[in-house]
Design a protein around this motif. Structure first.
Motif, PDB file in Angstrom:
ATOM      1  N   PRO A  41      21.458  -9.435 -10.514  1.00  0.00           N
ATOM      2  CA  PRO A  41      20.424  -8.755 -10.426  1.00  0.00           C
ATOM      3  C   PRO A  41      19.359  -9.918  -9.777  1.00  0.00           C
ATOM      4  CG  PRO A  41      21.280  -9.849 -12.912  1.00  0.00           C
ATOM      5  CD  PRO A  41      22.400  -9.460 -11.729  1.00  0.00           C
ATOM      6  N   VAL A  42      18.138  -9.618  -9.073  1.00  0.00           N
ATOM      7  CA  VAL A  42      17.243 -10.337  -8.732  1.00  0.00           C
ATOM      8  C   VAL A  42      16.061  -9.971  -9.345  1.00  0.00           C
ATOM      9  CG1 VAL A  42      15.698 -11.226  -7.074  1.00  0.00           C
ATOM     10  CG2 VAL A  42      18.345 -11.709  -6.701  1.00  0.00           C
ATOM     11  N   ILE A  43      15.171 -11.063  -9.971  1.00  0.00           N
ATOM     12  CA  ILE A  43      13.266 -10.644 -10.235  1.00  0.00           C
ATOM     13  C   ILE A  43      12.802 -11.021  -9.664  1.00  0.00           C
ATOM     14  CG2 ILE A  43      12.502 -10.124 -12.980  1.00  0.00           C
ATOM     15  CD1 ILE A  43      14.824 -10.010 -14.648  1.00  0.00           C
ATOM     16  N   ALA A  44      11.232  -9.980  -9.388  1.00  0.00           N
ATOM     17  CA  ALA A  44      10.473 -11.415  -9.154  1.00  0.00           C
ATOM     18  C   ALA A  44       8.885 -10.322  -9.321  1.00  0.00           C
ATOM     19  CB  ALA A  44      10.217 -10.236  -7.162  1.00  0.00           C
ATOM     20  N   PRO A  45       8.612 -10.541  -8.967  1.00  0.00           N
ATOM     21  CA  PRO A  45       6.570 -10.702  -9.979  1.00  0.00           C
ATOM     22  C   PRO A  45       5.744  -9.512  -8.623  1.00  0.00           C
ATOM     23  CG  PRO A  45       6.696 -12.816  -8.718  1.00  0.00           C
ATOM     24  CD  PRO A  45       7.362 -12.427  -7.976  1.00  0.00           C
ATOM     25  N   TRP A  46       5.402  -8.578  -9.704  1.00  0.00           N
ATOM     26  CA  TRP A  46       5.495  -6.879  -8.870  1.00  0.00           C
ATOM     27  C   TRP A  46       4.342  -7.241  -7.955  1.00  0.00           C
ATOM     28  CZ3 TRP A  46       5.280  -1.757  -7.223  1.00  0.00           C
ATOM     29  CH2 TRP A  46       3.913  -1.672  -6.983  1.00  0.00           C
ATOM     30  N   GLU A  47       2.921  -8.008  -7.778  1.00  0.00           N
ATOM     31  CA  GLU A  47       2.510  -8.155  -7.018  1.00  0.00           C
ATOM     32  C   GLU A  47       3.024  -8.886  -5.441  1.00  0.00           C
ATOM     33  OE1 GLU A  47      -0.818  -9.444  -8.753  1.00  0.00           O
ATOM     34  OE2 GLU A  47      -1.456  -8.041 -10.524  1.00  0.00           O
ATOM     35  N   GLU A  48       3.871  -9.799  -5.741  1.00  0.00           N
ATOM     36  CA  GLU A  48       4.106  -9.956  -4.460  1.00  0.00           C
ATOM     37  C   GLU A  48       5.222  -8.955  -3.773  1.00  0.00           C
ATOM     38  OE1 GLU A  48       6.204 -14.196  -5.439  1.00  0.00           O
ATOM     39  OE2 GLU A  48       4.634 -14.194  -6.528  1.00  0.00           O
ATOM     40  N   VAL A  49       5.140  -8.316  -4.379  1.00  0.00           N
ATOM     41  CA  VAL A  49       6.414  -7.426  -3.023  1.00  0.00           C
ATOM     42  C   VAL A  49       5.134  -6.662  -2.112  1.00  0.00           C
ATOM     43  CG1 VAL A  49       7.001  -4.319  -3.050  1.00  0.00           C
ATOM     44  CG2 VAL A  49       7.605  -6.095  -5.590  1.00  0.00           C
ATOM     45  N   ILE A  50       6.141  -7.031  -1.271  1.00  0.00           N
ATOM     46  CA  ILE A  50       5.106  -6.078   0.250  1.00  0.00           C
ATOM     47  C   ILE A  50       6.139  -4.627   0.512  1.00  0.00           C
ATOM     48  CG2 ILE A  50       5.261  -6.299   2.568  1.00  0.00           C
ATOM     49  CD1 ILE A  50       4.992  -9.340   1.922  1.00  0.00           C
ATOM     50  N   ALA A  51       4.742  -3.796   0.686  1.00  0.00           N
ATOM     51  CA  ALA A  51       4.541  -2.306   0.555  1.00  0.00           C
ATOM     52  C   ALA A  51       4.228  -2.392   2.066  1.00  0.00           C
ATOM     53  CB  ALA A  51       4.049  -1.317  -0.173  1.00  0.00           C
ATOM     54  N   TRP A  52       4.441  -1.405   2.694  1.00  0.00           N
ATOM     55  CA  TRP A  52       4.049  -0.801   4.524  1.00  0.00           C
ATOM     56  C   TRP A  52       4.649   0.426   4.747  1.00  0.00           C
ATOM     57  CZ3 TRP A  52       7.969  -4.202   3.979  1.00  0.00           C
ATOM     58  CH2 TRP A  52       9.471  -3.668   4.632  1.00  0.00           C
ATOM     59  N   CYS A  53       3.637   1.055   6.082  1.00  0.00           N
ATOM     60  CA  CYS A  53       4.267   2.469   6.611  1.00  0.00           C
ATOM     61  C   CYS A  53       4.196   2.150   8.258  1.00  0.00           C
ATOM     62  CB  CYS A  53       3.335   3.177   6.174  1.00  0.00           C
ATOM     63  SG  CYS A  53       3.615   5.049   7.158  1.00  0.00           S
ATOM     64  N   GLY A  54       5.439   2.028   8.452  1.00  0.00           N
ATOM     65  CA  GLY A  54       5.737   1.974  10.139  1.00  0.00           C
ATOM     66  C   GLY A  54       5.795   2.843  11.183  1.00  0.00           C
ATOM     67  N   THR A  55       4.973   2.893  11.938  1.00  0.00           N
ATOM     68  CA  THR A  55       5.436   4.105  13.266  1.00  0.00           C
ATOM     69  C   THR A  55       5.586   3.615  14.461  1.00  0.00           C
ATOM     70  OG1 THR A  55       3.009   4.484  14.002  1.00  0.00           O
ATOM     71  CG2 THR A  55       3.489   5.658  11.696  1.00  0.00           C
ATOM     72  N   HIS A  56       6.191   4.134  15.358  1.00  0.00           N
ATOM     73  CA  HIS A  56       6.793   3.662  16.127  1.00  0.00           C
ATOM     74  C   HIS A  56       7.676   4.778  16.922  1.00  0.00           C
ATOM     75  CE1 HIS A  56      10.624   3.049  13.895  1.00  0.00           C
ATOM     76  NE2 HIS A  56      11.550   3.164  15.046  1.00  0.00           N
ATOM     77  N   GLN A  57       7.152   4.941  18.540  1.00  0.00           N
ATOM     78  CA  GLN A  57       7.592   5.864  20.094  1.00  0.00           C
ATOM     79  C   GLN A  57       9.092   5.511  19.915  1.00  0.00           C
ATOM     80  OE1 GLN A  57       4.554   6.082  22.526  1.00  0.00           O
ATOM     81  NE2 GLN A  57       3.528   7.596  21.071  1.00  0.00           N
TER      82      GLN A  57
END
Length: 385
Positions: free
Chosen positions: A173-189
């Motif tokens: 297991p790996v534990i990381a800080p919550w505020e450093e998580v990167i989240a996104w929504c990507g669109t492409h054709q």
């Protein structure tokens, strides 16, 4: 994934050019809108919270397990069994008709059964093809369960403001800080050869232990709003009071089937009943609908798909090691981790911006001067609903 996110046809640099929440980056054929780091809301939260989510595996006041539930597994089995049942019935009808025609042609007693047995014995290719189709279908059922079991859910610890994940196929297991998580929504054709199609993706990138790279989770979604909702399920749990949390969807079991059948039967008895109104989702509206409902479940072996769904739930619920179970325990309130001052300041400013009709993307644009793209318009439309 090494140092960059590939979304669509072009890499988006996460390490050399760290993103910010609200930032829109264009690439060939599409855009990427970032929701985090420093996790910010993407829209005003509606009263009553987000509703149910089938991506919540477990949730309490301390942690949330985010992954893929067994919802949809029963339907997968039903599709496999229905196709093969229809195939078998079709071949039996063809054999019966052929035996009947041959028996009448020669007019000899017992020729019908002779031809029927001969046809069923000699047409081994047909039976082999049906068996092969059945095996392929069940291979897909088992394979999807096996793949899901290889990836443990991501655990979000609300009180510690940390995230625990397992890299693909790893038992460490790996534990990381919550505020450093990167989240996104990507669109492409994309181009299918006949038409251009728009695709959307929800993704998260969680820092690796050395802080030099990211472990990436990507999930195809039908709409940009679906990616937004997926993010809000996680963010609301970590950042908002309990009344704004999503609720876990009930897992599929044989009880699910029994409840559904009972509800359909009660509504059918109460009426009104029609002869020509058929709807797969509301079979109780008509006589043909109810006949079709029971016939479909008979052809798919009644409760078998739901037994498989129960097995899927048990098989994929991997246990956590003692170290993570200890990490998952509740903390005294005085030991709870607090949001960073930067995040609190950004959230307060963003809430004021949204109250005036703005969006996450326009908030970033106003503060960073970045050009707002097409994707931010999708978010704005969804936020205003």
């Amino acid at each position: 994934m090494k140092q960059a996110l590939r979304d669509g046809q072009q890499d988006v640099d996460l390490v050399g050019q760290p993103p910010q929440a609200g930032e829109v980056r264009s690439h060939v054929g599409g855009e990427v809108l970032f929701f985090a780091p420093k996790p910010l809301p993407t829209a005003k939260i509606s009263e009553g919270g987000i509703g149910e989510s089938n991506q919540i595996i477990a949730m309490n006041d301390v942690y949330l397990d985010f992954g893929q539930s067994n919802n949809g597994k029963a339907y997968q089995v039903q599709v496999v069994q229905f196709i093969n049942s229809v195939g078998i019935l079709t071949m039996l009808c063809i054999f019966l008709l052929a035996a009947h025609l041959n028996g009448n042609r020669y007019g000899t007693e017992g020729m019908f059964w002779y031809y029927l047995i001969e046809l069923m014995r000699t047409e081994l290719f047909v039976w082999g093809l049906l068996c092969f189709t059945e095996l392929i279908g069940w291979f897909a059922v088992v394979q999807t369960t096996w793949q899901k079991s290889r990836q443990r859910p991501i655990r979000f610890h609300r009180q510690r403001r940390e995230v625990c994940y397992y890299p693909q196929g790893s038992d460490t297991p790996v534990i990381a800080p919550w505020e450093e998580v990167i989240a996104w929504c990507g669109t492409h054709q994309g181009f299918t050869g006949d038409a251009i199609v728009n695709n959307a993706t929800f993704g998260m990138a969680i820092p690796t232990p050395d802080g030099k790279d990211y472990w990436v989770l990507k999930k195809p979604v039908m709409l940009v709003s679906e990616a937004q909702r997926t993010w809000e399920v996680i963010r609301c749990y970590m950042e908002e009071p309990a009344e704004n949390w999503a609720k876990p969807a009930e897992p599929e079991t044989t009880k699910t089937f029994e409840n559904e059948r009972e509800v359909n039967w009660i509504f059918f008895q109460r009426g009104p009943k029609h002869w020509f109104k058929v709807d797969f989702f509301t079979p109780y509206l008509s006589y043909p609908g109810m006949v079709g409902y029971y016939l479909f479940h008979i052809l798919t072996f009644w409760k078998l798909p739901y037994w498989v769904s129960q097995w899927d739930q048990k098989f994929t619920m991997a246990s956590y090691p003692p170290s993570i179970e200890a990490w998952s325990q509740p903390l005294p309130p005085e030991q709870w981790a607090q949001p960073s001052a930067e995040l609190e300041s950004q959230k307060a400013a963003l809430k004021e911006h949204m109250a005036a009709g703005g969006t996450l993307a326009t908030f970033y644009q106003a503060n960073a001067g970045n050009k707002q793209g097409e994707l931010s318009n999708h978010i704005e439309c969804h936020s205003s609903k």
